[in-house]
Write a protein that holds these residues in place. Structure first.
Motif, PDB file in Angstrom:
ATOM      1  N   PRO A 290     -45.477 139.261 -81.992  1.00 39.69           N
ATOM      2  CA  PRO A 290     -46.561 139.717 -81.104  1.00 39.69           C
ATOM      3  C   PRO A 290     -47.455 138.547 -80.691  1.00 39.69           C
ATOM      4  N   PRO A 291     -47.878 138.521 -79.461  1.00 43.46           N
ATOM      5  CA  PRO A 291     -48.704 137.393 -78.986  1.00 43.46           C
ATOM      6  C   PRO A 291     -50.048 137.335 -79.704  1.00 43.46           C
ATOM      7  N   ARG A 292     -50.534 136.116 -79.865  1.00 36.63           N
ATOM      8  CA  ARG A 292     -51.858 135.884 -80.444  1.00 36.63           C
ATOM      9  C   ARG A 292     -52.685 135.089 -79.442  1.00 36.63           C
ATOM     10  N   ARG A 293     -53.977 135.222 -79.548  1.00 36.53           N
ATOM     11  CA  ARG A 293     -54.852 134.407 -78.718  1.00 36.53           C
ATOM     12  C   ARG A 293     -54.790 132.952 -79.189  1.00 36.53           C
ATOM     13  N   VAL A 294     -55.075 132.045 -78.277  1.00 38.18           N
ATOM     14  CA  VAL A 294     -55.071 130.626 -78.630  1.00 38.18           C
ATOM     15  C   VAL A 294     -56.033 130.355 -79.781  1.00 38.18           C
ATOM     16  N   GLU A 295     -57.174 131.043 -79.774  1.00 37.66           N
ATOM     17  CA  GLU A 295     -58.159 130.848 -80.837  1.00 37.66           C
ATOM     18  C   GLU A 295     -57.589 131.222 -82.207  1.00 37.66           C
ATOM     19  N   GLU A 296     -56.711 132.208 -82.233  1.00 41.95           N
ATOM     20  CA  GLU A 296     -56.105 132.613 -83.504  1.00 41.95           C
ATOM     21  C   GLU A 296     -55.149 131.536 -84.017  1.00 41.95           C
ATOM     22  N   ILE A 300     -55.402 129.223 -87.487  1.00 39.13           N
ATOM     23  CA  ILE A 300     -54.330 128.946 -88.453  1.00 39.13           C
ATOM     24  C   ILE A 300     -54.208 127.441 -88.672  1.00 39.13           C
ATOM     25  N   ARG A 301     -54.292 126.692 -87.579  1.00 41.10           N
ATOM     26  CA  ARG A 301     -54.238 125.228 -87.703  1.00 41.10           C
ATOM     27  C   ARG A 301     -55.389 124.706 -88.564  1.00 41.10           C
ATOM     28  N   ASP A 302     -56.577 125.245 -88.339  1.00 37.89           N
ATOM     29  CA  ASP A 302     -57.731 124.808 -89.129  1.00 37.89           C
ATOM     30  C   ASP A 302     -57.516 125.086 -90.612  1.00 37.89           C
ATOM     31  N   ARG A 303     -56.957 126.246 -90.902  1.00 42.41           N
ATOM     32  CA  ARG A 303     -56.717 126.594 -92.300  1.00 42.41           C
ATOM     33  C   ARG A 303     -55.702 125.636 -92.921  1.00 42.41           C
TER      34      ARG A 303
END
Length: 329
Positions: A290-296, A300-303
């Protein structure tokens, strides 16, 4: 009303020296270069006056070391400039868009190779002098040189070791090690010269001509292996060999991400280049996810970035997500 005592010129100068010279990598290297050049000139001069090949070698060794320190300072300035203003544009940045970290192991390796080469050459000359019967030496000049140089080496080694506790620079660590090596060499010279001075006019005076080449040969034999570890580390960085501890940590983090988000697999590319840690992570996600927003995805990258740690201007971290493994291989 609060009264503040004005800073005296002497205090102001001391504060500027401490703040700019011994608390930054560039400042420490500048101070080291100046002291090394003075010792080099001092050593070559006293080597000529005393007729000591070992003192002249010490001066030449210091000159080579100073030359490498100048090169190290240039690289350190380039790295600092790049990491402090990545958004800035310029001709160097356009040509070196991935930074200057790769220059650091090259300089460290070159430094080690040159020091070994100079030492091997001096060792060969020392052996030749021993076989030729040695040579006369003015021990009083030699002792003066050894005392002054030993004091300078000890002071610089202590100052740099203390400064590098906060700076944590490979260049400064290597330079401090070089000062310790130089101090050890000079201490050995001092002991030998004092011994040679004491045997003058005694029945052991016949050994005097052999003292200088013998000490030089001994010093060279001791210091030749010392830069080998630095050369090995430099080659490791140049060849992009991944450090075991960083590799294990990145894989542990990546496996946790797979478990938490249901990704299929990942590819990790890890290297240490000088002070820089370079990590590229590619996560293979299921098709039809399922698509996610870029912010999401950014969250994940930040985590992942927080879990990997080592966040600093010298960390190069790339995290990508794809459903096609070909993009990750």
């Amino acid at each position: 009303m609060t009264y503040t005592r004005p800073t005296t010129p002497r205090e102001s100068m001391r504060q500027r020296f401490q703040g700019s010279s011994m608390q930054t990598e560039q400042g420490v290297l500048r101070a080291s270069i100046m002291v090394t050049l003075l010792i080099s000139a001092f050593g070559i001069t006293f080597g000529i006056l005393s007729g000591s090949f070992s003192i002249a070698f010490d001066g030449i060794y210091a000159l080579v070391d100073a030359s490498m320190s100048v090169l190290a300072l240039i690289v350190a300035n380039l790295i600092a400039s790049y990491t402090s203003s990545r958004a800035a544009a310029g001709p160097l940045r356009a040509r070196f868009s991935t930074g200057f970290w790769h220059l650091e192991p090259i300089v460290l390796g070159l430094n080690g190779v040159l020091l070994v080469a100079v030492s091997v050459y001096a060792l060969v000359n020392a052996i030749g002098s021993l076989l030729a019967g040695g040579h006369a030496l003015e021990f009083d000049f030699a002792i003066v040189y050894a005392v002054v140089t030993l004091a300078a080496c000890t002071a610089m080694a202590m100052l740099e070791t203390k400064a590098n506790r906060s700076i944590k620079s490979d260049f400064v660590a290597l330079d401090a090690k070089a000062w310790i090596m130089s101090g050890g060499i000079t201490a050995a010279l001092l002991v030998a010269f004092c011994g040679g001075y004491l045997v003058q006019g005694t029945r052991l005076e016949w050994i005097s001509p052999y003292i200088d080449p013998a000490v030089l040969a001994l010093v060279c034999a001791v210091i030749i292996p010392l830069p080998v570890s630095n050369i090995r580390q430099a080659l490791t960085d140049i060849l992009l060999v991944a450090p075991d501890d960083l590799t294990a940590h990145v894989h542990e983090v990546a496996k946790g991400v797979l478990k938490d988000y249901g990704f299929l697999s990942y590819r990790a590319y890890i290297a240490k280049v000088g002070r820089a840690k370079q990590v590229e992570l590619y996560f293979i996600v299921p098709t039809g996810l399922p698509p996610r927003r870029v912010e999401e995805w950014d969250a994940i990258r930040d985590r992942i970035g927080d879990a990997i740690g080592h966040e600093s201007p010298d960390r190069w971290l790339t995290i990508a997500f794809t459903a096609d493994p070909a993009w990750a291989d």
